[in-house]
Design an enzyme around this catalytic site. Structure first.
Site, PDB file in Angstrom:
ATOM      1  N   SER A 186     -51.683 -24.372  15.195  1.00  0.00           N
ATOM      2  CA  SER A 186     -53.128 -24.763  15.415  1.00  0.00           C
ATOM      3  C   SER A 186     -53.674 -25.773  14.659  1.00  0.00           C
ATOM      4  O   SER A 186     -54.507 -26.603  15.118  1.00  0.00           O
ATOM      5  CB  SER A 186     -53.726 -23.356  15.157  1.00  0.00           C
ATOM      6  OG  SER A 186     -53.410 -22.521  15.901  1.00  0.00           O
ATOM      7  N   ARG A 194     -41.470 -19.486  14.931  1.00  0.00           N
ATOM      8  CA  ARG A 194     -41.126 -20.847  15.154  1.00  0.00           C
ATOM      9  C   ARG A 194     -39.807 -21.208  14.448  1.00  0.00           C
ATOM     10  O   ARG A 194     -39.126 -22.207  14.892  1.00  0.00           O
ATOM     11  CB  ARG A 194     -42.250 -21.931  14.894  1.00  0.00           C
ATOM     12  CG  ARG A 194     -43.182 -21.717  15.834  1.00  0.00           C
ATOM     13  CD  ARG A 194     -44.713 -22.580  15.240  1.00  0.00           C
ATOM     14  NE  ARG A 194     -44.884 -21.708  13.993  1.00  0.00           N
ATOM     15  CZ  ARG A 194     -45.877 -22.138  13.043  1.00  0.00           C
ATOM     16  NH1 ARG A 194     -46.691 -22.922  13.426  1.00  0.00           N
ATOM     17  NH2 ARG A 194     -46.126 -21.462  12.116  1.00  0.00           N
ATOM     18  N   LYS A 213     -61.955 -16.858   6.868  1.00  0.00           N
ATOM     19  CA  LYS A 213     -61.613 -17.955   7.292  1.00  0.00           C
ATOM     20  C   LYS A 213     -62.840 -18.769   7.751  1.00  0.00           C
ATOM     21  O   LYS A 213     -63.618 -17.982   8.421  1.00  0.00           O
ATOM     22  CB  LYS A 213     -60.270 -18.090   7.866  1.00  0.00           C
ATOM     23  CG  LYS A 213     -59.111 -17.748   7.507  1.00  0.00           C
ATOM     24  CD  LYS A 213     -57.767 -18.110   8.533  1.00  0.00           C
ATOM     25  CE  LYS A 213     -56.505 -17.676   8.060  1.00  0.00           C
ATOM     26  NZ  LYS A 213     -55.486 -17.785   9.115  1.00  0.00           N
ATOM     27  N   HIS A 217     -48.042 -20.526  21.321  1.00  0.00           N
ATOM     28  CA  HIS A 217     -48.734 -19.192  21.386  1.00  0.00           C
ATOM     29  C   HIS A 217     -48.521 -18.770  23.062  1.00  0.00           C
ATOM     30  O   HIS A 217     -48.063 -17.437  23.225  1.00  0.00           O
ATOM     31  CB  HIS A 217     -50.068 -19.136  21.044  1.00  0.00           C
ATOM     32  CG  HIS A 217     -50.387 -19.230  19.680  1.00  0.00           C
ATOM     33  ND1 HIS A 217     -51.314 -20.140  19.044  1.00  0.00           N
ATOM     34  CD2 HIS A 217     -49.976 -18.595  18.359  1.00  0.00           C
ATOM     35  CE1 HIS A 217     -51.369 -20.251  17.703  1.00  0.00           C
ATOM     36  NE2 HIS A 217     -50.448 -19.401  17.259  1.00  0.00           N
TER      37      HIS A 217
HETATM   38  O1  PNS Z   1     -52.272 -16.305  13.794  1.00  0.00           O
HETATM   39  P1  PNS Z   1     -52.108 -15.823  12.360  1.00  0.00           P
HETATM   40  O2  PNS Z   1     -53.416 -16.383  11.570  1.00  0.00           O
HETATM   41  O3  PNS Z   1     -50.584 -16.393  11.704  1.00  0.00           O
HETATM   42  O4  PNS Z   1     -52.413 -14.157  12.434  1.00  0.00           O
HETATM   43  C1  PNS Z   1     -52.149 -13.215  11.141  1.00  0.00           C
HETATM   44  C2  PNS Z   1     -52.665 -12.088  11.761  1.00  0.00           C
HETATM   45  C3  PNS Z   1     -54.021 -11.989  12.460  1.00  0.00           C
HETATM   46  C4  PNS Z   1     -51.414 -11.286  12.509  1.00  0.00           C
HETATM   47  C5  PNS Z   1     -52.649 -11.066  10.435  1.00  0.00           C
HETATM   48  O5  PNS Z   1     -53.449 -11.776   9.356  1.00  0.00           O
HETATM   49  C6  PNS Z   1     -53.248  -9.665  10.621  1.00  0.00           C
HETATM   50  O6  PNS Z   1     -52.644  -9.051  11.222  1.00  0.00           O
HETATM   51  N1  PNS Z   1     -54.542  -9.627  10.141  1.00  0.00           N
HETATM   52  C7  PNS Z   1     -55.398  -8.270  10.272  1.00  0.00           C
HETATM   53  C8  PNS Z   1     -55.305  -7.328   8.773  1.00  0.00           C
HETATM   54  C9  PNS Z   1     -54.101  -6.996   8.655  1.00  0.00           C
HETATM   55  O7  PNS Z   1     -53.564  -5.777   9.757  1.00  0.00           O
HETATM   56  N2  PNS Z   1     -53.300  -6.729   7.763  1.00  0.00           N
HETATM   57  C10 PNS Z   1     -52.222  -5.909   7.187  1.00  0.00           C
HETATM   58  C11 PNS Z   1     -51.056  -6.590   8.032  1.00  0.00           C
HETATM   59  S1  PNS Z   1     -50.416  -8.110   7.245  1.00  0.00           S
END
Ligand code: PNS
Length: 163
Positions: free
Chosen positions: A130, A92, A42, A18
Site C-alpha cells: 500500500s 508476499r 496510524k 490484497h
Molecule cells: O494490513 P496490515 O496493516 O498488515 O494488517 C494488520 C492487522 C490489521 C491484521 C493487525 O494489525 C491486527 O490484527 N490488528 C488488530 C489488533 C489485534 O488483533 N492485535 C493482536 C493480533 S496481532
C-alpha cells in the site's frame, strides 16, 4: 456448516495483491468478510468509510459472498462478531513471515478455535505494498496495474487535491 473467514488489514489502500488474496479466499470459503482496521495510532490517507467504499467496489465482481466492514480492537473479536472460524492473510515473501507468524500465534492464543490461513500472493504482485502504491501515486506515476480502479481513482483525486 457454513465456513466463514475474515480478511483483516489496514487496506490504506487495498492493492491488487490484497484483491487477489480476497478473490481466492472468496472461492475457498462460503463467506468472506474483509475487515478494515480503524487504527487510531496510524494516520491513514483514507478514512475507514472511504476504504470500505473502495473495497466494496473492487470486490463487486466476486459473486456476492464478500462483505466489507470496519472494525476496532482485536481481529479475533471481529472474527467472533461475524462467527468466523478463519483469519485469512496474504504472504508476499519470506520477509512477511516472521510478523505474520507472531500475529497468528497471538490470535491462536487469544482464540484457539480460530485458525489463520495463509495464501501466497500472486507472483506478479510480490513487490507490491500500500505504501509503495501511495508513493507512486503521490509523484504522478502509473498505478493502474497496482491497485483496483476504485482505488486508482481515489488516489489520483487525493493527490491532485493536494497539489
Ligand atoms: O494490513 P496490515 O496493516 O498488515 O494488517 C494488520 C492487522 C490489521 C491484521 C493487525 O494489525 C491486527 O490484527 N490488528 C488488530 C489488533 C489485534 O488483533 N492485535 C493482536 C493480533 S496481532
Amino acid at each position: 456448516m457454513s465456513r466463514v473467514a475474515v480478511f483483516p488489514g489496514s487496506f490504506d489502500p487495498m492493492t491488487n495483491a490484497h484483491l487477489d488474496v480476497a478473490r481466492r479466499a472468496a472461492s475457498l470459503f462460503d463467506q468472506l468478510v474483509v475487515g478494515v482496521l480503524n487504527n487510531p495510532r496510524k494516520s491513514p490517507l483514507f478514512s475507514v468509510e472511504e476504504r470500505i467504499a473502495q473495497i466494496t467496489a473492487a470486490v463487486a465482481e466476486f459473486g456476492g459472498n464478500v462483505e466489507v466492514a470496519g472494525f476496532d480492537g482485536l481481529t479475533v473479536d471481529f472474527a467472533r462478531s461475524h462467527e468466523a472460524g478463519f483469519i485469512v492473510r496474504g504472504l508476499r515473501a519470506v520477509s512477511d513471515f516472521e510478523a505474520e507468524l507472531q500475529m497468528a500465534h497471538t490470535n491462536r492464543k487469544l482464540r484457539p478455535e480460530v485458525d489463520t490461513v495463509f495464501l501466497m500472493s500472486a507472483l506478479d504482485y510480490g513487490y507490491l505494498s500500500s505504501s509503495l502504491a501511495k508513493e507512486v501515486a503521490q509523484f504522478g506515476g502509473e498505478i493502474d496495474g497496482m491497485v483496483p480502479p476504485s482505488v486508482a481513482d481515489a488516489l489520483r483525486l487525493r493527490f491532485a487535491a493536494s497539489k
